[in-house]
Design a protein around this motif. Sequence first.
Motif, PDB file in Angstrom:
ATOM      1  N   CYS A   1       0.913  -1.242   0.177  1.00  0.00           N
ATOM      2  CA  CYS A   1       0.013  -0.064   0.049  1.00  0.00           C
ATOM      3  C   CYS A   1       1.010   1.251   0.009  1.00  0.00           C
ATOM      4  O   CYS A   1       1.673   1.516   0.962  1.00  0.00           O
ATOM      5  CB  CYS A   1      -1.113  -0.091   1.246  1.00  0.00           C
ATOM      6  SG  CYS A   1      -2.244  -1.310   1.215  1.00  0.00           S
ATOM      7  N   GLN A   2       0.836   1.862  -1.081  1.00  0.00           N
ATOM      8  CA  GLN A   2       1.805   3.196  -0.978  1.00  0.00           C
ATOM      9  C   GLN A   2       0.738   4.494  -0.812  1.00  0.00           C
ATOM     10  O   GLN A   2      -0.464   4.478  -1.369  1.00  0.00           O
ATOM     11  CB  GLN A   2       2.346   3.232  -2.495  1.00  0.00           C
ATOM     12  CG  GLN A   2       3.175   2.115  -2.894  1.00  0.00           C
ATOM     13  CD  GLN A   2       4.256   2.478  -4.115  1.00  0.00           C
ATOM     14  OE1 GLN A   2       4.679   3.783  -4.102  1.00  0.00           O
ATOM     15  NE2 GLN A   2       4.451   1.710  -4.833  1.00  0.00           N
ATOM     16  N   PRO A   3       1.303   5.260  -0.251  1.00  0.00           N
ATOM     17  CA  PRO A   3       0.690   6.545   0.257  1.00  0.00           C
ATOM     18  C   PRO A   3       0.495   7.391  -0.915  1.00  0.00           C
ATOM     19  O   PRO A   3       1.205   7.659  -1.954  1.00  0.00           O
ATOM     20  CB  PRO A   3       1.586   7.252   1.300  1.00  0.00           C
ATOM     21  CG  PRO A   3       2.864   6.865   0.941  1.00  0.00           C
ATOM     22  CD  PRO A   3       2.406   5.456   0.320  1.00  0.00           C
ATOM     23  N   LEU A   4      -0.643   8.201  -0.860  1.00  0.00           N
ATOM     24  CA  LEU A   4      -0.961   9.093  -2.126  1.00  0.00           C
ATOM     25  C   LEU A   4      -0.703  10.711  -1.562  1.00  0.00           C
ATOM     26  O   LEU A   4      -1.563  10.927  -0.519  1.00  0.00           O
ATOM     27  CB  LEU A   4      -2.470   8.922  -2.598  1.00  0.00           C
ATOM     28  CG  LEU A   4      -2.904   7.407  -2.999  1.00  0.00           C
ATOM     29  CD1 LEU A   4      -4.360   7.435  -3.538  1.00  0.00           C
ATOM     30  CD2 LEU A   4      -1.932   7.283  -4.210  1.00  0.00           C
ATOM     31  N   ASP A   5      -0.082  11.357  -2.229  1.00  0.00           N
ATOM     32  CA  ASP A   5      -0.017  12.882  -2.013  1.00  0.00           C
ATOM     33  C   ASP A   5      -1.092  13.322  -2.661  1.00  0.00           C
ATOM     34  O   ASP A   5      -2.177  12.943  -3.372  1.00  0.00           O
ATOM     35  CB  ASP A   5       1.368  13.361  -2.543  1.00  0.00           C
ATOM     36  CG  ASP A   5       1.565  13.311  -3.827  1.00  0.00           C
ATOM     37  OD1 ASP A   5       0.655  13.048  -4.582  1.00  0.00           O
ATOM     38  OD2 ASP A   5       2.705  13.687  -4.439  1.00  0.00           O
ATOM     39  N   ASP A   6      -1.113  15.024  -2.503  1.00  0.00           N
ATOM     40  CA  ASP A   6      -2.284  15.871  -2.594  1.00  0.00           C
ATOM     41  C   ASP A   6      -2.449  15.592  -4.206  1.00  0.00           C
ATOM     42  O   ASP A   6      -3.802  15.659  -4.663  1.00  0.00           O
ATOM     43  CB  ASP A   6      -2.080  17.002  -2.186  1.00  0.00           C
ATOM     44  CG  ASP A   6      -2.133  17.353  -0.751  1.00  0.00           C
ATOM     45  OD1 ASP A   6      -2.767  16.308  -0.183  1.00  0.00           O
ATOM     46  OD2 ASP A   6      -1.764  18.341  -0.226  1.00  0.00           O
ATOM     47  N   GLU A   7      -1.429  15.817  -4.855  1.00  0.00           N
ATOM     48  CA  GLU A   7      -1.542  15.681  -6.517  1.00  0.00           C
ATOM     49  C   GLU A   7      -2.360  14.406  -6.894  1.00  0.00           C
ATOM     50  O   GLU A   7      -3.064  14.341  -7.998  1.00  0.00           O
ATOM     51  CB  GLU A   7      -0.052  15.866  -7.030  1.00  0.00           C
ATOM     52  CG  GLU A   7      -0.083  15.667  -8.739  1.00  0.00           C
ATOM     53  CD  GLU A   7       1.351  15.754  -9.305  1.00  0.00           C
ATOM     54  OE1 GLU A   7       1.259  15.701 -10.527  1.00  0.00           O
ATOM     55  OE2 GLU A   7       1.943  15.981  -8.500  1.00  0.00           O
TER      56      GLU A   7
END
Length: 494
Positions: free
Chosen positions: A381-387
């Motif tokens: 599971c990779q974190p998602l940034d705002d973009e």
Amino acid sequence: MKLLLSLPLFSLVSASPVSADRVVNPSRITFDALGRIDNDSLLVKALATDGLVSLTNIPGFKQSKRRLMSNLHTCMLDLGDNIVTAHHFDDGTTRRSFATSTLPEVGAQPIKSLEDIPINSNSESCQSFQGEVSSFRSSVEAATNLFSQKLSTEMRAYLQTPLMSSNVDGVVYDSINEVVAGGEHLEHFHSYQKDNSLGNAGETTIELHTDQGFFIAFTPGLIASSNDPTKQMKLSDGFYVQDRYGTKASVNFSEEDDLVFMIGDGANQYINNNLIDSKGAMPLRATPHALSFPAQIDSSDVRVWYGRMVLPPNNALSHGMGLTHGEVREALLDASTTGKSISLGCSSQDMKAVIHTTRHLSGPSVILNCTADELFCWYRCQPLDDELNTCSDRNLTLECVDSQGQITDPAQHNGAAPACYNSTVPLSSDNGDAWQGDSHHDDTHADYGHGHDHGDDGHHDEHMSTESTSTGSRLFAWSMVVTFTISAILSVIS
């Protein structure tokens, strides 16, 4: 009686034949310089970037190594398969092994197979091997100690302490040097011989994997003759690594490379997770590696190799588990007799170990439940940034994209990362319109691709391995399946 086990704990990175996209030269440092130079980044830069470094000009080592290795295979043949452990790979390669260990506060243990030599044995090769092995192992011991002392010095200011606690009151491990000194070091001498009538040309002998130990010290493979121990040996090719961009690369060893140190997943379990972020420390990179042993023009030629796997102290507690590393190894041994699946000994609590009694690489057997602000990609599971959370707002889709800009299977271990994707434009890593991944894809996610067998190339298949990664200044442990295989009990030490 103490059982010395070869636990092939590894995670498969790629099941396809290994082919190098490029050639890399290992960073090199002389034995004298390692002990003399006070450089805060001498080792760390190389180990954070490539995950391996070569030590050269070890006093007297090159000659000792060649005298030892030139007699290894012939000695094994003289002893016979009833004494020497043998493993057969699908590509037609047979690997014969001597196994032993060096224990903390006790020292080097004997090679059980050599103790079984009949008193009346007239094997000149075994006599020559025995006459050289003590000096050889002492040189490896000295080099390993020097390496751990230097690395400990370089990283001391960047690590919180203790690195590891234990189940013994008052016993903690505050430095890398203490961890290395307190752990068991598993040692293997391997001989690889190819049956050209079996397997396919170019087939991989040992798949990409990452060792589970802290690091391994190994000698680059040499080609020796099984008929003539006096024949001049030459360097073997076929050793590959997966670089930080996810690219397979052939490692270009040279005659000056005496002993190579390569980082394993243990660094993620008790070194990288203790880094102090605010000091800008560089995490050590666990290096995925593989072996392809091609058919030899002279069928009597064999590949000989030695490796020393550094394990954590048996009484040290495994992070977040409440068990010691020694208890973890015992649990894996117990589970091997029943085929149980257990989540032990890896850099993430979400990893699942599937133990078999044959060299079987299982596929995914766990389903990951990622949160709304994460994407399952590169088998974690990779974190998602705002973009990345605004892909749909820009009429783009959120996809798992590899380092070449291609949408990929998220269950693959290939350095992929989340990216915003325009399905109307041909996908290319050079096409900014189609591939709009976040800035981490080039600078972070792709930089820390990790991929095991403790062996050499595999010490692989006798040791422990897994996978983990670090992005930027934070460590992200991810979920994956680690297949633990026990090929054999390689020796019994009284």
